[in-house]
Design an enzyme around this catalytic site. Structure first.
Site, PDB file in Angstrom:
ATOM      1  N   GLU A 177      -8.415   1.642   7.763  1.00 56.83           N
ATOM      2  CA  GLU A 177      -7.277   1.485   6.862  1.00 56.83           C
ATOM      3  C   GLU A 177      -7.463   0.289   5.931  1.00 56.83           C
ATOM      4  O   GLU A 177      -7.097  -0.838   6.261  1.00 56.83           O
ATOM      5  CB  GLU A 177      -5.978   1.311   7.674  1.00 56.83           C
ATOM      6  CG  GLU A 177      -4.756   1.148   6.775  1.00 56.83           C
ATOM      7  CD  GLU A 177      -3.438   1.015   7.540  1.00 56.83           C
ATOM      8  OE1 GLU A 177      -3.443   1.080   8.783  1.00 56.83           O
ATOM      9  OE2 GLU A 177      -2.403   0.849   6.888  1.00 56.83           O
ATOM     10  N   LYS A 219      -7.420   5.932   6.121  1.00 57.78           N
ATOM     11  CA  LYS A 219      -5.982   5.730   5.875  1.00 57.78           C
ATOM     12  C   LYS A 219      -5.832   4.768   4.702  1.00 57.78           C
ATOM     13  O   LYS A 219      -5.823   3.548   4.879  1.00 57.78           O
ATOM     14  CB  LYS A 219      -5.315   5.169   7.132  1.00 57.78           C
ATOM     15  CG  LYS A 219      -3.847   4.820   6.935  1.00 57.78           C
ATOM     16  CD  LYS A 219      -3.124   4.665   8.262  1.00 57.78           C
ATOM     17  CE  LYS A 219      -1.713   4.177   8.058  1.00 57.78           C
ATOM     18  NZ  LYS A 219      -0.893   4.266   9.264  1.00 57.78           N
TER      19      LYS A 219
HETATM   20  P1  13P Z   1       3.742   2.325   6.214  1.00 58.33           P
HETATM   21  O1  13P Z   1       3.684   3.817   6.039  1.00 58.33           O
HETATM   22  O2  13P Z   1       5.123   1.792   6.468  1.00 58.33           O
HETATM   23  O3  13P Z   1       2.997   1.598   5.134  1.00 58.33           O
HETATM   24  O4  13P Z   1       2.993   2.003   7.565  1.00 58.33           O
HETATM   25  C1  13P Z   1       1.791   2.626   7.821  1.00 58.33           C
HETATM   26  C2  13P Z   1       0.940   1.697   8.570  1.00 58.33           C
HETATM   27  O5  13P Z   1       0.523   2.016   9.656  1.00 58.33           O
HETATM   28  C3  13P Z   1       0.609   0.397   7.965  1.00 58.33           C
HETATM   29  O6  13P Z   1      -0.456  -0.180   8.667  1.00 58.33           O
END
Ligand code: 13P
Length: 342
Positions: A177, A219
């Site tokens: 991510e 992600k």
């Molecule tokens: P949000 O969808 O609130 O951005 O959170 C996703 C997430 O896991 C952030 O690390």
């Protein structure tokens, strides 16, 4: 390469019509969320809230996996069932956030590097024993006219790849991510430029560190105008720039892209996902791994009140269903106004 269990898990997480619930808020973040409804954050209120989400009847039609926080993976439902077991019984795959947060990057004013590699091999082994079959590590990047620096981009990419390799060794699918934060006044072109650099570095490091891309998920942020920008790009433009970026930088071996919501309103997050999927088919499944955009209405409807659990569950189920529709490109604003009835 032979099809492995890691490939099966990654593919199951992006199965047709399904996406991931990010319920891995750290104790600090969940306190902020509870503050918005005037609820004290205690081990029991956090447990009760996660219990509400995980026991929502029928949510498993739309939710393939749930990302848990360290405290949550050790907690139980009211009847004593450990949360990972409760999820497994519904056919939902338990996941775990394993990074220890973004910390100031040395000699780089205003930038961060995500920590948590020390001891990670042992922690992954323990989480696997508790039922976790996928994990998450989030790096963050700030956009200004000068930032992020190449130093920040490459340092975080290196750490993300080290994490991913350790996960695969442990039989856990790594969700990588890299979140380019969309706060500020930047243009959508600037967001595209920065997100491109971040992804190019990430896939270079993943390749160099021998990570099997077919056993990973990405992600990312969507490519957006800054939240404080004037003349912000509309839904179709967001889909254009986001897809242009991913077609250039994400290898087709990656089975799925699961977006974070990153502070978009829940309906914007759904509309953008829908527009992106409406232009498919794409080389990867394109789905969601939302935190706030799946939970915000549920948190509000519940309000911390035991007699409002069902109202909270109805709100969560509705958002899960709307985002499932957005996976096919067949969501429409009118669906939002249908009765929020389970
Ligand atoms: P949000 O969808 O609130 O951005 O959170 C996703 C997430 O896991 C952030 O690390």
């Amino acid at each position: 390469m032979a099809h492995t269990e890691l490939h099966d898990i990654a593919e199951a997480l992006v199965a047709d019509g399904k996406g991931i619930l990010a319920a891995d808020e750290s104790s600090g973040t969940i306190k902020k969320r509870f503050d918005t409804i005037g609820l004290e954050s205690t081990e029991e209120t956090r447990r009760a809230y996660r219990d509400l989400l995980f026991t929502t009847p029928g949510a498993e039609e739309y939710i393939s996996g749930v990302i848990l926080y360290d405290e949550t993976i050790h907690q139980n439902a009211l009847d004593g069932t450990p949360f990972p077991k409760l999820l497994e019984a519904k056919g939902v795959i338990p996941g775990i956030k394993v990074d220890l947060g973004a910390k100031p990057l040395a000699l780089a004013d205003g930038e961060t590097v995500t920590e948590g590699l020390d001891g990670l091999r042992d922690r992954l082994k323990a989480y696997h024993g508790l039922g976790a079959r996928f994990a998450k590590w989030r790096a963050t990047y700030t956009i200004t006219d000068e930032l992020p620096s190449q130093y920040c981009i490459w340092t975080n990419a290196h750490a993300l790849a080290r994490y991913a390799a350790l996960c695969q060794e442990a039989g856990i699918v790594p969700i990588v991510e890299p979140e380019v934060l969309q706060d500020g006044t930047h243009s959508i072109e600037r967001s595209y430029h920065v997100t491109s650099h971040v992804l190019a570095a990430l896939y270079t490091e993943l390749f160099d560190q021998r990570v099997d891309l077919a056993g990973t998920l990405l992600k990312p942020n969507m490519v957006l105008s800054g939240y404080e920008a004037s003349n912000r790009a509309g839904v179709e433009e967001v889909a254009d720039w986001t897809l242009k970026c991913f077609y250039k930088h994400v290898p087709a071996a990656v089975p799925g892209i699961v977006f974070l919501s990153g502070g978009q309103s829940d309906e914007d997050a759904t509309a953008h996902l829908n527009a992106i999927n409406a232009r498919g088919p794409h080389p990867w499944q394109i789905s969601f791994s939302y935190g706030r955009a799946l939970q915000a209405p549920a948190l509000k409807a519940w309000g911390g009140k035991p007699d409002q659990v069902e109202a909270g569950q109805r709100a969560y189920y509705h958002r899960a269903k709307m985002n499932s529709a957005a996976r096919t490109g067949l969501w429409a604003p009118e669906l939002e106004r249908e009765a929020v009835a389970v």
